[in-house]
Design a protein around this motif. Structure first.
Motif, mmCIF file in Angstrom:
data_model
loop_
_atom_site.group_PDB
_atom_site.id
_atom_site.type_symbol
_atom_site.label_atom_id
_atom_site.label_comp_id
_atom_site.label_asym_id
_atom_site.label_seq_id
_atom_site.Cartn_x
_atom_site.Cartn_y
_atom_site.Cartn_z
ATOM 1 N N ARG A 245 0.832 -1.215 0.000
ATOM 2 C CA ARG A 245 0.000 0.000 0.000
ATOM 3 C C ARG A 245 0.865 1.265 0.000
ATOM 4 O O ARG A 245 0.641 2.205 0.747
ATOM 5 C CB ARG A 245 -0.967 0.028 1.179
ATOM 6 C CG ARG A 245 -1.926 -1.138 1.215
ATOM 7 C CD ARG A 245 -2.981 -1.013 2.287
ATOM 8 N NE ARG A 245 -4.112 -0.170 1.841
ATOM 9 C CZ ARG A 245 -4.354 1.036 2.303
ATOM 10 N NH1 ARG A 245 -3.549 1.587 3.200
ATOM 11 N NH2 ARG A 245 -5.385 1.731 1.879
ATOM 12 N N THR A 246 1.894 1.265 -0.854
ATOM 13 C CA THR A 246 2.755 2.441 -0.957
ATOM 14 C C THR A 246 3.361 2.530 -2.351
ATOM 15 O O THR A 246 3.421 1.528 -3.069
ATOM 16 C CB THR A 246 3.878 2.405 0.096
ATOM 17 O OG1 THR A 246 4.607 3.635 0.079
ATOM 18 C CG2 THR A 246 4.857 1.264 -0.170
ATOM 19 N N ALA A 247 3.775 3.752 -2.691
ATOM 20 C CA ALA A 247 4.507 3.950 -3.939
ATOM 21 C C ALA A 247 5.916 3.389 -3.798
ATOM 22 O O ALA A 247 6.465 3.316 -2.693
ATOM 23 C CB ALA A 247 4.561 5.443 -4.278
ATOM 24 N N LEU A 248 6.501 2.993 -4.920
ATOM 25 C CA LEU A 248 7.850 2.444 -4.919
ATOM 26 C C LEU A 248 8.693 3.154 -5.974
ATOM 27 O O LEU A 248 8.172 3.590 -7.003
ATOM 28 C CB LEU A 248 7.843 0.943 -5.222
ATOM 29 C CG LEU A 248 7.086 0.020 -4.271
ATOM 30 C CD1 LEU A 248 7.150 -1.414 -4.787
ATOM 31 C CD2 LEU A 248 7.644 0.103 -2.858
ATOM 32 N N ALA A 249 9.982 3.253 -5.699
ATOM 33 C CA ALA A 249 10.923 3.754 -6.698
ATOM 34 C C ALA A 249 11.467 2.567 -7.493
ATOM 35 O O ALA A 249 11.342 1.403 -7.088
ATOM 36 C CB ALA A 249 12.066 4.502 -6.024
ATOM 37 N N GLU A 250 12.098 2.864 -8.624
ATOM 38 C CA GLU A 250 12.658 1.816 -9.478
ATOM 39 C C GLU A 250 13.612 0.915 -8.698
ATOM 40 O O GLU A 250 13.649 -0.300 -8.894
ATOM 41 C CB GLU A 250 13.386 2.463 -10.658
ATOM 42 C CG GLU A 250 14.043 1.481 -11.612
ATOM 43 C CD GLU A 250 13.073 0.774 -12.529
ATOM 44 O OE1 GLU A 250 13.304 -0.399 -12.840
ATOM 45 O OE2 GLU A 250 12.068 1.404 -12.931
ATOM 46 N N ALA A 251 14.384 1.516 -7.790
ATOM 47 C CA ALA A 251 15.379 0.750 -7.032
ATOM 48 C C ALA A 251 14.736 -0.210 -6.037
ATOM 49 O O ALA A 251 15.416 -1.081 -5.499
ATOM 50 C CB ALA A 251 16.318 1.707 -6.299
ATOM 51 N N GLU A 252 13.431 -0.054 -5.792
ATOM 52 C CA GLU A 252 12.752 -0.930 -4.836
ATOM 53 C C GLU A 252 12.000 -2.056 -5.538
ATOM 54 O O GLU A 252 11.206 -2.758 -4.913
ATOM 55 C CB GLU A 252 11.767 -0.106 -3.998
ATOM 56 C CG GLU A 252 12.456 0.941 -3.128
ATOM 57 C CD GLU A 252 11.479 1.886 -2.477
ATOM 58 O OE1 GLU A 252 11.376 1.869 -1.245
ATOM 59 O OE2 GLU A 252 10.799 2.635 -3.194
ATOM 60 N N LEU A 253 12.289 -2.224 -6.808
ATOM 61 C CA LEU A 253 11.654 -3.285 -7.579
ATOM 62 C C LEU A 253 12.641 -4.403 -7.850
ATOM 63 O O LEU A 253 13.845 -4.174 -7.949
ATOM 64 C CB LEU A 253 11.151 -2.744 -8.918
ATOM 65 C CG LEU A 253 10.196 -1.552 -8.890
ATOM 66 C CD1 LEU A 253 9.929 -1.090 -10.318
ATOM 67 C CD2 LEU A 253 8.899 -1.919 -8.188
ATOM 68 N N GLU A 254 12.134 -5.608 -7.950
ATOM 69 C CA GLU A 254 12.916 -6.698 -8.505
ATOM 70 C C GLU A 254 12.047 -7.370 -9.567
ATOM 71 O O GLU A 254 10.832 -7.470 -9.405
ATOM 72 C CB GLU A 254 13.371 -7.683 -7.426
ATOM 73 C CG GLU A 254 12.264 -8.336 -6.633
ATOM 74 C CD GLU A 254 12.813 -9.236 -5.538
ATOM 75 O OE1 GLU A 254 13.933 -8.983 -5.071
ATOM 76 O OE2 GLU A 254 12.107 -10.191 -5.156
ATOM 77 N N ASP A 592 11.385 8.300 0.929
ATOM 78 C CA ASP A 592 11.940 7.040 0.423
ATOM 79 C C ASP A 592 13.248 6.733 1.143
ATOM 80 O O ASP A 592 14.088 7.621 1.347
ATOM 81 C CB ASP A 592 12.172 7.206 -1.078
ATOM 82 C CG ASP A 592 12.850 6.016 -1.732
ATOM 83 O OD1 ASP A 592 12.834 4.922 -1.139
ATOM 84 O OD2 ASP A 592 13.403 6.198 -2.840
ATOM 85 N N ILE A 593 13.467 5.471 1.501
ATOM 86 C CA ILE A 593 14.701 5.130 2.215
ATOM 87 C C ILE A 593 15.931 5.323 1.343
ATOM 88 O O ILE A 593 17.041 5.477 1.845
ATOM 89 C CB ILE A 593 14.669 3.686 2.770
ATOM 90 C CG1 ILE A 593 14.447 2.664 1.648
ATOM 91 C CG2 ILE A 593 13.629 3.558 3.862
ATOM 92 C CD1 ILE A 593 14.626 1.223 2.099
ATOM 93 N N TRP A 594 15.748 5.322 0.008
ATOM 94 C CA TRP A 594 16.902 5.600 -0.854
ATOM 95 C C TRP A 594 17.300 7.066 -0.759
ATOM 96 O O TRP A 594 18.459 7.406 -0.973
ATOM 97 C CB TRP A 594 16.599 5.212 -2.300
ATOM 98 C CG TRP A 594 16.504 3.731 -2.478
ATOM 99 C CD1 TRP A 594 15.378 2.993 -2.714
ATOM 100 C CD2 TRP A 594 17.577 2.791 -2.398
ATOM 101 N NE1 TRP A 594 15.689 1.659 -2.786
ATOM 102 C CE2 TRP A 594 17.031 1.508 -2.597
ATOM 103 C CE3 TRP A 594 18.950 2.910 -2.167
ATOM 104 C CZ2 TRP A 594 17.800 0.353 -2.590
ATOM 105 C CZ3 TRP A 594 19.723 1.753 -2.160
ATOM 106 C CH2 TRP A 594 19.153 0.500 -2.366
ATOM 107 N N PHE A 595 16.337 7.933 -0.436
ATOM 108 C CA PHE A 595 16.701 9.321 -0.165
ATOM 109 C C PHE A 595 17.384 9.398 1.199
ATOM 110 O O PHE A 595 18.353 10.149 1.380
ATOM 111 C CB PHE A 595 15.468 10.227 -0.194
ATOM 112 C CG PHE A 595 15.803 11.691 -0.189
ATOM 113 C CD1 PHE A 595 16.022 12.366 -1.378
ATOM 114 C CD2 PHE A 595 15.919 12.397 0.996
ATOM 115 C CE1 PHE A 595 16.349 13.717 -1.386
ATOM 116 C CE2 PHE A 595 16.243 13.737 1.007
ATOM 117 C CZ PHE A 595 16.462 14.406 -0.189
ATOM 118 N N ASP A 596 16.891 8.610 2.166
ATOM 119 C CA ASP A 596 17.551 8.523 3.481
ATOM 120 C C ASP A 596 19.041 8.244 3.324
ATOM 121 O O ASP A 596 19.895 9.006 3.759
ATOM 122 C CB ASP A 596 16.944 7.375 4.307
ATOM 123 C CG ASP A 596 15.672 7.768 5.028
ATOM 124 O OD1 ASP A 596 15.118 8.829 4.716
ATOM 125 O OD2 ASP A 596 15.233 6.996 5.885
#
Length: 1031
Positions: A245-254, A592-596
């Protein structure tokens, strides 16, 4: 390369080495002695000699002695490693080196591992690689900047922390508390493992992305990017995970390459023919044929796209006379698929299709235009693309250009909304919703063909469930405007391996925007407020500054804990020209944790700056938070070292944020390594039973097949592997690493054993007084140190190991050790020749020990504790890198020794399978450079104790200009040439030599076992005074 290392030499030396056990078959080289008297043995001594060991002389032979254990296994090994860590101050080493004076700093910025589980071999591979480099740089005198960090936010931690409870009924603060406790437990376990692996760091000074000071630094980066217009809010399609139930960035996909979709071919009837399409022959009506793997998106269709420059044909189906519009290039494939012939009625260019309008197949009153688009391809399908702007990235681009509606018909749970119509409402789009849409198409007569399509499809990397594309109001980074600057910055970065640079650049090209908002609780809140009525966002530098101050003091929990009046006080509202606080509500999204992690350079690498002016880009921040985020301060890390999955992850997010704020990359070099896989090359999986636990590797498991290898074996495995590809681990790799370390221990024990009683501080011999072969080995040691230093500098610890093993096997074991044993064991203890040899052995021990220390710190410090010449309490890692001297290279030295070795090669090849020590050797060389070089090794015309005799491993050497004419009939003759190359090629001389080998008439000395005695019951001239003095 030594010329003496041919196959004949290797075989002979190996044979001689096998006979070189203490007291039995020592290799024989000696110094000159003035006494020529022979001490004869009594009958009792003869009887003693006939036993298994020469007991009479055993005490006079200086055999190796050392308390250093040749082998450590099991619990003793583990106890020794832990004790070494304690005795040698592993825990304090990082702090010590930070306090010492150093001219240069080396900064390796630690990419934060995720705090969501136990340590695994992937951690071991990454962390040990970093530690090898850090220890190497520290030994070279640099001050190391390395702060271990942990990525602590995000959905995986939230899901694991809550388990089956889910988020139902829990407040954001309750969710955050459970997630924080889970992360802290994972961090504690990982940190303990990293320490046991021997990693050098101050474990009390780490960074955590949930720390208030870190979050404040992250908000500084956010504000800088927002103020430049790089961060904005928009309504556009994003990858959405219904399971999370959240948006994802490309880096959070497999991507799952085995995903199965229900692909369909469907028709859109042309209600208005394009002006460029003549109506002749098309009276029956034409339908546009489209193909899609996502039938659930058909209800959201807004257009059908074509390729402007392609050819299109109207074809007549032979089986039912239906007229279809398809790309000419795809006609044959479509005919085969449908199982019927397709007769071409007319052909048109794509540009002639403009102005055509279709009727939607399931919504009869909806008209759909034909539109040109660049993303249409001819690889699959029909060359005509069904376009749903709300559910496709390229589709959205078309909609933006042609002002089409972007209406979302899918909710956060991945179900159809009311907008999809009563037949579809509340149906999951990927399951029942797809079934219903296909049925609706079939009922409308628009379904032409359905097939199973196996293809790569994006999944949520956390829940392992498929994602959908749906529009949502989110916060984005405009990466398209950063792309060129990022590429330019990347060109100044060294990338290892260089092949990874292409992947980095292509990832940047594919990413036009980056969705940085997440609809979760466990993360850094986006510091934005929304107007209650209009929904307009309120965010500016005054708000972010105030929130950053609160986060630094109280942590980001205060976003939910404090009243909105504290978060948005009157003075901030006044500076923001905003209305009363009651008009606003706080935002609920987190970053986004990738921004973290991507902002970690700002929290870890930046330093406080004195005297910042009011004009500073960050002057709006409170003084305690004001750190330089300006391009002028070159606070880049020397290296980022991570796995290849970070090419689209941390490497990229760090690059984009740093370029956005500072116009430069946060790193000077990138090292990209592969993944740890099983010995069969398979990805590790519990279901396959091939997971290797680093704790079991070190401490052993319950099964006999899982012995305790210790930390150094794990580190050797990392160092020896080809880290730029997939790194295999399993019993074979670990056993090989253990055996290699065992062989290394044997060499180190030999060196230590022969240095018993030697103090290099008072007994070392000046290189100018040494034997030539000893000087030559110092030269070889210097060459070795240069090669191994270069290997470490290139992040190639595997090459460092290969250089080490070659040096030990060729230069030491097969060459130097086999020659000097006689001098070490049988010369007088304090003789110049023996001390010369010991001086070199001590230098070799020191050099080899230091060269292995980045990889094997436990073994290196253990050796250092046993090595001579150190003060009590001194440790290797506080005493520097390999100490080699330029004076160890002398003109002519290399040519003299290698010339002698070339002659020895010729001699040994003439006596295959025989003992060289039983021969007298005559060497004939015409007057010239080679003869002069050999004279430097033997001044006398004939000698049993010269350096040349030692190198030749024979009883006696006679050096002459020509072979005598009266050679005995059993003389073995051989000939050869040796090229002398001096002064960089200025002096070159190809010298010929001849050799005559004759079985010696001398007897074997009962003490040293060289064939230099007058008779079998006499000691040789070298041994006689030693034995006399001993008795």
């Amino acid at each position: 390369m030594l010329l003496c290392r041919g196959s004949a030499l290797s075989r002979t030396v190996a044979r001689l080495g096998r006979r070189s056990h203490p007291g039995d078959g020592l290799l024989h080289r000696t110094l000159s002695f003035s006494s020529s008297r022979c001490r004869c043995l009594s009958s009792g001594e003869v009887r003693a000699e006939s036993g298994s060991a020469p007991a009479l002389y055993r005490d006079t032979v200086l055999l190796p002695r050392s308390e250093f254990p040749m082998k450590l296994t099991g619990q003793k090994l583990l106890e020794r490693e832990v004790q070494t860590q304690q005795d040698c101050g592993f825990a304090d080493l990082y702090s010590w080196q930070r306090e010492r004076k150093a001219k240069k700093e080396f900064c390796l910025h630690d990419g934060p591992p995720y705090a969501n589980g136990d340590p695994h071999v992937g951690h071991a591979l990454n962390k040990i690689l970093k530690d090898i480099r850090n220890r190497f740089e520290m030994l070279r005198g640099r001050q190391i900047h390395f702060l271990p960090g942990w990525d602590c936010h995000g959905l995986p931690i939230e899901l694991k922390a809550l388990g089956e409870l889910g988020t139902s009924g829990l407040s954001p603060l309750q969710i955050r508390q459970k997630a924080r406790e889970f992360a802290q437990g994972a961090i504690a376990r990982q940190k303990a493992a990293f320490q046991r692996w021997g990693l050098m760091a101050d474990w009390d000074q780490c960074y955590y992305t949930y720390d208030g000071a870190y979050e404040a630094a992250e908000l500084k980066v956010f504000q800088e990017m927002h103020s430049k217009g790089l961060i904005y809010q928009d309504y556009k399609p994003v990858f959405w995970s219904p399971s999370s139930r959240t948006a994802l960035a490309e880096a959070e996909l497999e991507y799952n390459p085995e995903h199965v979709s229900r692909a369909i071919y469907a028709t859109f009837p042309l209600s208005t023919l394009p002006p460029g399409m003549a109506p002749d022959g098309l009276e029956g009506g034409v339908s546009v044929l489209v193909w899609t793997t996502q039938p659930w998106t058909i209800p959201a269709n807004q257009a059908v796209c074509y390729m402007p420059n392609a050819q299109y044909s109207v074809v007549n189906r032979a089986d039912n006379s239906q007229l279809l519009l398809v790309a000419t290039e795809r006609t044959a494939s479509v005919a085969a698929l449908l199982g019927t012939e397709l007769e071409t009625v007319g052909t048109f260019t794509g540009s002639q299709l403009g102005g055509g309008i279709c009727t939607h197949p399931t919504i009869p009153d909806k008209l759909v235009p034909l539109l040109p688009a660049n993303h249409v391809t001819m690889a699959k399908g029909t060359g005509l693309v069904h376009t749903a702007p709300a559910h496709g990235m390229e589709d959205y681009s078309v909609a933006s250009h042609f002002k089409l509606s972007v209406e979302c018909i899918v909710d956060e749970d991945g179900k159809f909304t009311q907008l999809a119509g009563p037949e579809l409402q509340n149906l999951p789009v990927m399951k029942e919703g797809t079934d219903r849409v296909i049925s609706m198409l079939e009922d409308a007569g628009a379904l032409v063909k359905e097939e199973q399509c196996v293809h790569s499809y994006p999944y949520d990397w956390r829940t392992k469930q498929p994602v959908v594309i749906r529009p949502s109001k989110q916060w984005f980074i405009n990466t398209a405007s950063l792309k060129d600057k990022a590429k330019e910055a990347l060109q100044k970065v060294r990338v290892l391996p260089e092949s990874a640079r292409g992947s980095l650049l292509s990832m940047l090209d594919r990413r036009t925007y980056w969705c940085i908002s997440r609809q979760r609780s466990w993360g850094v809140p986006i510091p934005v407020f929304y107007h209650r009525e209009t929904g307009e966002a309120l965010i500016n530098k005054h708000i972010v500054s105030h929130i950053a101050t609160l986060f630094k003091e109280k942590g980001s929990d205060c976003w939910w804990q404090l009243p909105i009046e504290t978060l948005l006080p009157d003075n901030v509202l006044k500076k923001s020209d905003a209305g009363p606080v009651t008009d606003y509500v706080r935002g609920e999204d987190v970053l986004d944790i990738w921004f973290d992690s991507g902002a970690s350079w700002a929290a870890v690498l930046e330093e406080e700056t004195e005297g910042e002016t009011a004009e500073s880009p960050l002057s709006w921040l409170p003084a305690p938070l004001r750190k330089p985020l300006v391009a002028e301060s070159d606070t880049r890390a020397d290296a980022y070292v991570e796995g290849k999955d970070q090419i689209g992850g941390w490497f990229q997010s760090s690059l984009l944020t740093s370029v956005a704020v500072r116009n430069k990359a946060p790193y000077k070099s990138l090292m990209v390594h592969g993944f740890a896989v099983s010995e069969k090359g398979e990805k590790m999986s519990k279901s396959l039973g091939n997971v290797v636990d680093p704790d079991v590797v070190i401490n052993g498991g319950k099964e006999p097949s899982t012995p305790a290898y210790g930390a150094d074996v794990l580190r050797w495995w990392v160092a020896e592997s080809n880290i730029f590809s997939e790194v295999q681990i399993g019993p074979s790799a670990l056993n090989s690493a253990r055996d290699s370390i065992g062989k290394l221990r044997n060499t180190l024990k030999f060196l230590l054993g022969n240095l018993q009683g030697f103090d290099p501080r008072t007994q070392a011999v000046d290189p100018k007084q040494m034997h030539y072969i000893d000087q030559y080995m110092l030269h070889q040691l210097r060459e070795y140190s240069i090669k191994v230093t270069d290997a470490y500098s290139e992040y190639d610890a595997g090459r460092a190991i290969r250089v080490l093993q070659a040096f030990i096997n060729r230069e030491l074991s097969s060459f130097y050790f086999s020659i000097i044993k006689d001098r070490l064991y049988c010369d007088p203890e304090d003789s110049l020749g023996r001390r010369s040899c010991q001086t070199v052995l001590e230098e070799i021990l020191d050099g080899v020990t230091r060269s292995i220390s980045p990889i094997l710190p436990h073994l290196a410090e253990e050796v250092y504790l046993h090595a001579p010449g150190h003060d009590e309490g001194e440790t290797l890692f506080r005493s520097g890198w390999i100490k080699s001297s330029s004076v160890w290279r002398r003109p002519g030295l290399e040519e003299a020794v290698e010339g002698a070795c070339a002659i020895r090669d010729s001699f040994l090849s003439s006596i295959p399978g025989k003992n060289a020590a039983q021969y007298d050797l005559t060497i004939a060389i015409e007057p010239g450079l080679l003869f002069e070089l050999m004279e430097s090794l033997q001044e006398e015309a004939s000698s049993t104790s010269s350096q040349l005799a030692e190198l030749m491993t024979v009883a006696r050497v006679t050096l002459t200009c020509a072979l005598p004419r009266d050679l005995p009939p059993d003389a073995l003759l051989s000939h050869g040439t040796f090229l002398i190359n001096l002064e960089g090629g200025v002096i070159r001389e190809d010298s010929a030599y001849s050799i005559a080998a004759v079985p010696t008439a001398a007897a074997r000395c009962p003490r040293c076992r060289r064939y230099t005695a007058e008779s079998a019951d006499c000691l040789c001239p070298r041994c006689q005074p030693i034995v006399s003095q001993a008795h």
